[in-house]
Design a protein around this motif. Structure first.
Motif, PDB file in Angstrom:
ATOM      1  N   ILE A  86       0.841  -1.204   0.000  1.00  0.00           N
ATOM      2  CA  ILE A  86       0.000   0.000   0.000  1.00  0.00           C
ATOM      3  C   ILE A  86       0.874   1.252   0.000  1.00  0.00           C
ATOM      4  CG2 ILE A  86      -1.618   1.348   1.408  1.00  0.00           C
ATOM      5  CD1 ILE A  86      -2.887  -1.333   2.253  1.00  0.00           C
ATOM      6  N   GLY A  87       1.931   1.242   0.816  1.00  0.00           N
ATOM      7  CA  GLY A  87       2.843   2.381   0.834  1.00  0.00           C
ATOM      8  C   GLY A  87       3.523   2.596  -0.496  1.00  0.00           C
ATOM      9  N   TRP A  88       3.932   1.502  -1.152  1.00  0.00           N
ATOM     10  CA  TRP A  88       4.566   1.590  -2.478  1.00  0.00           C
ATOM     11  C   TRP A  88       3.595   2.171  -3.493  1.00  0.00           C
ATOM     12  CZ3 TRP A  88       3.278  -0.722  -7.123  1.00  0.00           C
ATOM     13  CH2 TRP A  88       4.247  -0.673  -8.139  1.00  0.00           C
ATOM     14  N   ILE A  89       2.351   1.683  -3.481  1.00  0.00           N
ATOM     15  CA  ILE A  89       1.348   2.174  -4.427  1.00  0.00           C
ATOM     16  C   ILE A  89       1.160   3.679  -4.263  1.00  0.00           C
ATOM     17  CG2 ILE A  89      -1.121   2.111  -4.968  1.00  0.00           C
ATOM     18  CD1 ILE A  89      -1.064  -0.888  -4.231  1.00  0.00           C
ATOM     19  N   ALA A  90       1.023   4.119  -2.999  1.00  0.00           N
ATOM     20  CA  ALA A  90       0.730   5.528  -2.741  1.00  0.00           C
ATOM     21  C   ALA A  90       1.842   6.451  -3.222  1.00  0.00           C
ATOM     22  CB  ALA A  90       0.482   5.736  -1.249  1.00  0.00           C
ATOM     23  N   GLY A  97      -2.472   8.964  -4.079  1.00  0.00           N
ATOM     24  CA  GLY A  97      -2.144   8.832  -2.662  1.00  0.00           C
ATOM     25  C   GLY A  97      -3.227   8.166  -1.848  1.00  0.00           C
ATOM     26  N   SER A  98      -4.402   7.958  -2.446  1.00  0.00           N
ATOM     27  CA  SER A  98      -5.510   7.283  -1.773  1.00  0.00           C
ATOM     28  C   SER A  98      -5.622   5.854  -2.289  1.00  0.00           C
ATOM     29  CB  SER A  98      -6.829   8.025  -2.020  1.00  0.00           C
ATOM     30  OG  SER A  98      -6.816   9.282  -1.382  1.00  0.00           O
ATOM     31  N   VAL A  99      -5.749   4.900  -1.358  1.00  0.00           N
ATOM     32  CA  VAL A  99      -5.800   3.486  -1.718  1.00  0.00           C
ATOM     33  C   VAL A  99      -7.011   2.846  -1.047  1.00  0.00           C
ATOM     34  CG1 VAL A  99      -4.593   1.261  -1.648  1.00  0.00           C
ATOM     35  CG2 VAL A  99      -3.288   3.392  -1.926  1.00  0.00           C
ATOM     36  N   PRO A 120      -1.435   4.751   6.466  1.00  0.00           N
ATOM     37  CA  PRO A 120      -1.977   6.089   6.196  1.00  0.00           C
ATOM     38  C   PRO A 120      -2.731   6.211   4.882  1.00  0.00           C
ATOM     39  CG  PRO A 120       0.265   6.247   7.039  1.00  0.00           C
ATOM     40  CD  PRO A 120       0.012   4.792   6.797  1.00  0.00           C
ATOM     41  N   ALA A 121      -2.297   5.518   3.839  1.00  0.00           N
ATOM     42  CA  ALA A 121      -2.925   5.692   2.523  1.00  0.00           C
ATOM     43  C   ALA A 121      -4.231   4.936   2.374  1.00  0.00           C
ATOM     44  CB  ALA A 121      -1.946   5.262   1.423  1.00  0.00           C
ATOM     45  N   LEU A 122      -4.512   3.973   3.268  1.00  0.00           N
ATOM     46  CA  LEU A 122      -5.710   3.137   3.129  1.00  0.00           C
ATOM     47  C   LEU A 122      -6.926   3.898   3.647  1.00  0.00           C
ATOM     48  CD1 LEU A 122      -6.857   0.386   2.276  1.00  0.00           C
ATOM     49  CD2 LEU A 122      -6.501  -0.399   4.632  1.00  0.00           C
ATOM     50  N   LYS A 123      -7.817   4.256   2.739  1.00  0.00           N
ATOM     51  CA  LYS A 123      -8.967   5.086   3.094  1.00  0.00           C
ATOM     52  C   LYS A 123     -10.281   4.314   3.147  1.00  0.00           C
ATOM     53  CE  LYS A 123      -6.127   8.576   2.828  1.00  0.00           C
ATOM     54  NZ  LYS A 123      -5.543   9.151   4.069  1.00  0.00           N
ATOM     55  N   ALA A 124     -10.379   3.199   2.426  1.00  0.00           N
ATOM     56  CA  ALA A 124     -11.656   2.496   2.341  1.00  0.00           C
ATOM     57  C   ALA A 124     -11.427   1.025   2.042  1.00  0.00           C
ATOM     58  CB  ALA A 124     -12.541   3.117   1.266  1.00  0.00           C
ATOM     59  N   VAL A 125     -12.405   0.196   2.448  1.00  0.00           N
ATOM     60  CA  VAL A 125     -12.326  -1.254   2.305  1.00  0.00           C
ATOM     61  C   VAL A 125     -13.686  -1.780   1.866  1.00  0.00           C
ATOM     62  CG1 VAL A 125     -12.278  -3.386   3.685  1.00  0.00           C
ATOM     63  CG2 VAL A 125     -10.442  -1.710   3.922  1.00  0.00           C
ATOM     64  N   LEU A 279     -12.514   7.511  -1.799  1.00  0.00           N
ATOM     65  CA  LEU A 279     -11.201   7.670  -2.436  1.00  0.00           C
ATOM     66  C   LEU A 279     -11.108   8.932  -3.288  1.00  0.00           C
ATOM     67  CD1 LEU A 279     -10.384   3.997  -3.564  1.00  0.00           C
ATOM     68  CD2 LEU A 279      -9.927   5.118  -1.371  1.00  0.00           C
ATOM     69  N   LYS A 280     -12.265   9.429  -3.748  1.00  0.00           N
ATOM     70  CA  LYS A 280     -12.257  10.637  -4.577  1.00  0.00           C
ATOM     71  C   LYS A 280     -12.945  11.832  -3.915  1.00  0.00           C
ATOM     72  CE  LYS A 280     -12.080   8.327  -9.102  1.00  0.00           C
ATOM     73  NZ  LYS A 280     -12.774   8.135 -10.405  1.00  0.00           N
ATOM     74  N   GLY A 281     -13.637  11.571  -2.802  1.00  0.00           N
ATOM     75  CA  GLY A 281     -14.314  12.661  -2.109  1.00  0.00           C
ATOM     76  C   GLY A 281     -15.596  13.113  -2.756  1.00  0.00           C
TER      77      GLY A 281
END
Length: 647
Positions: A86-90, A97-99, A120-125, A279-281
Motif C-alpha cells: 500500500i505504501g509503495w502504491i501511494a 495517494g488514496s488506496v 496512512p494511505a488506506l482510506k476504504a475497504v 477515495l475521490k471525495g
C-alpha cells in the motif's frame, strides 16, 4: 519488499493515469492471479479501472508468480507485506495517494486486518464473505467446536500454495522457485489442531479484539447461504472508528454479481459508489445509505440447490434496528438427547460455491428425529425473523465434555423442515473461548448460545422448531466419547421484524455481462454418495472442477477433489476424513501437477494426521514428501509427536 522479495502484480490502469494520478484499489490473495482468479478479476478490476482507478491484483509472497515463501494464513509477514505494498502504491506517480482494498474470503479477511493496522494511505475497504473472529467464527473452529473443514481446508490450502509460477512470466528459474516452494510447503493442520482455544495465534488477525482500530470506511457484503454470514452485523455493532455499511443477500460464497441463488446484485455500481465517496471525495450520499441492507428470504421448501430465492430487499437506517423486537418463548420440562453418528447428514456444505447440487441443507426431518425438538404452535401470521436468535438453557452432561448444536427450522404442515440457521457451542467454552473448562458430569450449567444471523420469513400456518443435538457429523468433529445431554429451562428469544413499512430498498440490477471469458473445455461436476461400510457410514463427495483454458496466455488448469467422511455407528469417537486433491497447470510442453492425500482420524485421546504430497513435471515425479503428526486432544496446545519425512 524490504527484504528483497519481489511480489507479482497485474495492473489495470487508464492511459490518463500518467498525467492525472488516480486512486488505487488493491486485492492481495494467494489464489494465483494468472489462472486461479483471472476470470473473476476481469469482472471486477477490469471493470472498475475505466471509471478512473488503478486496480492491482497481487499474489501473496510464495504464491502464484510472487517470490518468497508462504508461511500461514494472515501471518505477520503477509500483513506487513500488504502494508508495504500500500505504501509503495501511494508513492507511485500514477497514484493520487488514496488506496482502497477489497477482497472476498481470504481477501475480505486481510482487508479488515490491514485496516486495523491503519496504513496512512488506506482510506476504504470492501470486505466480502469474511470473519472478524478467527476462532469463534471461522473455517477452523466455530463456537469452540472443531469444524471438519479444519482438515478439509488444510488439504485445499496445501494444494493451492504448492503450485509453481508460470515460466512465461518468471523465466528459466521457475523450476528452482517451484522446488524451493515445495520444500517449504507448510503443514498447517498441525498448528491448527494445537491451537484449540482462542489464544494469541487466533487473536492475531481477529479484528473483533478491538474494532476501534478500524478507521477506514468499510462496506461489508455477505450472503445468507455462506459460511460467513455474521460479519456484517458484528461490524455494525462493533464500534469501528470509521463508517460501516453492510449488504447481505441470498448468496453463496461468491461475489454478488456471480453468486447464486438469484437475485444477484450489480457489485460494480455499489463498489464504485463506495470508492468514489471515500477515495475521490465525491458527495454521492453513500454515508446516508441504510446501515444494513438485507434480503429477507421467503420461507420455502428445503432444497439442496436454488436458482432463485423469493423474498424482498429492505434497508434498515440503523443497526441494531428499532423495528425489531425480541419474541420470548419458554419451554418447560427436562429432556435428554444423546450424540448420534448420523445426526448432521442433512447440513450440506460450509462453503457453497455453486459447483453442483447438494451444497445447501436438505430436508431436516431426519436430523430432527435424532435431536430433541421444541416446536412452536402453527403461526397465525407470517413471522419475519431478522437478526440473531438467542438460546438460554440449563444443560448437564454425563461426561466431562459435550457439544450442543441448535438448529432453527421452518416446519411446514406436511412435516418438511427447512433450516433457517444454527448455533454451535463446545460446552467446555461456556464461560468464554480463552480457556476450556471440563464439565462435572451431572451438574447443570447455565448456558447462553447466540445463533447465526438470519433474514427469513416463516409463513403463516408453519411452525418454528428449535432442534438441539449433541453431535453433528460430518460438519463438526465429534467429542472423544458418547455423550448424553439433559436440557431444562429452555428459553428462545427470536428477533422479529415488526414493522417493515417504508424500508424497501432497490437493489441495483445486474447488467448484461460482455466480459471476455476463459474457455471451459470440461465443465465442473460434483456428486455425493452415502455408503454402508463395516458397520459404519461413509459420505463420499467427488468434485471435478473441470478444465479451463485461459485465452490471453494459453495456460490450461484443472483441479479435482475426493472427500471420504467415515464414522462408526457403534463408536462415535473414531471418525476419519480422507481428502485427495489433484491440481495441474499446463501449456505446450510445460505441465505441472500436485497431489495432496491427507487423512485424519481420532480416538478418545488423540488426533492422527497423515499427508502424502507429490509433485510432477509432466509424468515424472520430481518431489515427494510425507508428514505425520499426533496431537493430544485434551492438551492440544502442547507439543506432541511430530514427524516430517522428506523423500
Amino acid at each position: 519488499m524490504r527484504d528483497g522479495v519481489t511480489l507479482s502484480a497485474k495492473v489495470w490502469m487508464p492511459d490518463t493515469a500518467a498525467d492525472d494520478p488516480l486512486p488505487a484499489i488493491l486485492e492481495m490473495l494467494p489464489y494465483r492471479k494468472r489462472d486461479g482468479t483471472a476470470a473473476r478479476d476481469e469482472t471486477t478490476h477490469a471493470q472498475m479501472a475505466p471509471h478512473g482507478y488503478v486496480c492491482l491484483r497481487v499474489d501473496l509472497r510464495g504464491c502464484g508468480d510472487s517470490d518468497g515463501l508462504f508461511e500461514d494464513e494472515y501471518s505477520e509477514q503477509e500483513l506487513s507485506d500488504i502494508e508495504e505494498t500500500i505504501g509503495w502504491i501511494a508513492e507511485q506517480t500514477w497514484c493520487s495517494g488514496s488506496v482502497g482494498m477489497m477482497g472476498i474470503s481470504w481477501g475480505g479477511f486481510n482487508s479488515l486486518q490491514v485496516a486495523a493496522r491503519q496504513p496512512p494511505a488506506l482510506k476504504a475497504v470492501i470486505s466480502l464473505c469474511s470473519s472478524v473472529d478467527r476462532f469463534h467464527d471461522d473455517i477452523h473452529y466455530k463456537g469452540g467446536c472443531q469444524l471438519t473443514e479444519n482438515v478439509g481446508w488444510a488439504a485445499t490450502a496445501m494444494s493451492w500454495m504448492s503450485m509453481p509460477p508460470d515460466p512465461a512470466l518468471v523465466g528459466a528459474d521457475w523450476r528452482k522457485t517451484w522446488l524451493h516452494r515445495l520444500e517449504n510447503t507448510p503443514f498447517l493442520i498441525s498448528d491448527w489442531l494445537r491451537h484449540a482455544s482462542r489464544d494469541a495465534y487466533w487473536q492475531h488477525g481477529s479484528v473483533c479484539e478491538d474494532f476501534t482500530k478500524i478507521e477506514a470506511a468499510v462496506l461489508s457484503i455477505s450472503g445468507w447461504h455462506d459460511g460467513y454470514r455474521n460479519t456484517s452485523a458484528k461490524l455494525l455493532e462493533g464500534g469501528t472508528s470509521g463508517p460501516v455499511k453492510a449488504i447481505v443477500g441470498p448468496w453463496n460464497h461468491k461475489y454478488p454479481h456471480i453468486a447464486s441463488p438469484e437475485p444477484r446484485m450489480n457489485f460494480l455500481s455499489e463498489a464504485l459508489r463506495w470508492w468514489d465517496r471515500w477515495l475521490k471525495g465525491a458527495h454521492n450520499g453513500v454515508e446516508d445509505d441504510p446501515d444494513y441492507r438485507v434480503y429477507l428470504m421467503d420461507g420455502i421448501a428445503p432444497k439442496t440447490s436454488y436458482d432463485h430465492r423469493p423474498g424482498r430487499w429492505i434497508g434498515l437506517p440503523q443497526w441494531p434496528a428499532p423495528q425489531i423486537a425480541p419474541q420470548h418463548t419458554p419451554f418447560e420440562g427436562t429432556v435428554k438427547v444423546a450424540s448420534h453418528p448420523l445426526c448432521g447428514q442433512m447440513f450440506g456444505e460450509f462453503f457453497p460455491f455453486g459447483f453442483g447440487p447438494g451444497e445447501l441443507p436438505d430436508n431436516q426431518a431426519s436430523d430432527d428425529a435424532l435431536s430433541v425438538c421444541f416446536d412452536g404452535v402453527p403461526l397465525e401470521d407470517n413471522f419475519a425473523l431478522l437478526g440473531a436468535g438467542v438460546l438460554r438453557c440449563n444443560v448437564a452432561s454425563d461426561q466431562p465434555y459435550g457439544q450442543m448444536i441448535a438448529r432453527l427450522c421452518d416446519v411446514a404442515p406436511d412435516g418438511s423442515s427447512t433450516m433457517i440457521c444454527l448455533g454451535i457451542l463446545n460446552l467446555a467454552f461456556r464461560n468464554g473461548f480463552e480457556t476450556a473448562e471440563p464439565l462435572t458430569p451431572g451438574t447443570p450449567y447455565e448456558v447462553t448460545l447466540q445463533l447465526d444471523q438470519a433474514a427469513y420469513t416463516v409463513p403463516k400456518g408453519h411452525r418454528i422448531r428449535l432442534a438441539i443435538s449433541a453431535s453433528y457429523w460430518p460438519f463438526i468433529w465429534p467429542e472423544p466419547g458418547q455423550v448424553e445431554l439433559s436440557f431444562s429451562d429452555v428459553q428462545l428469544d427470536l428477533p422479529q421484524l415488526k414493522d417493515a413499512a417504508g424500508l424497501d430498498w432497490d437493489c441495483p440490477p445486474l447488467e448484461p455481462d460482455d466480459t471476455p471469458a476463459e474457455t471451459r473445455t470440461r465443465n465442473p461436476n460434483e456428486t455425493k454418495e452415502m455408503r454402508l461400510v463395516d458397520g459404519g457410514h461413509q459420505l463420499v463427495i467427488t468434485a471435478d472442477h473441470g478444465e479451463t483454458e485461459h485465452l490471453d496466455h494459453g495456460l490450461k488448469t484443472t483441479s479435482a477433489v475426493e472427500e471420504v467422511w467415515s464414522i462408526n455407528e457403534a463408536d462415535i469417537t473414531t471418525p476419519k476424513a480422507e481428502i485427495t486433491w489433484d491440481r495441474s497447470i499446463s501449456r505446450d510442453d510445460f505441465a505441472a501437477t500436485t497431489r495432496v492425500e491427507m487423512a485424519m482420524h481420532s480416538d478418545a485421546n488423540t488426533y492422527y494426521v497423515t499427508v502424502n504430497f507429490q509433485a510432477f513435471e509432466g509424468k515424472h515425479c520430481i518431489y515427494q514428501r510425507s508428514f505425520y503428526d499426533s496431537v493430544d486432544r485434551q492438551t492440544a496446545a502442547k507439543q506432541n509427536k511430530h514427524q516430517d519425512r522428506m523423500e
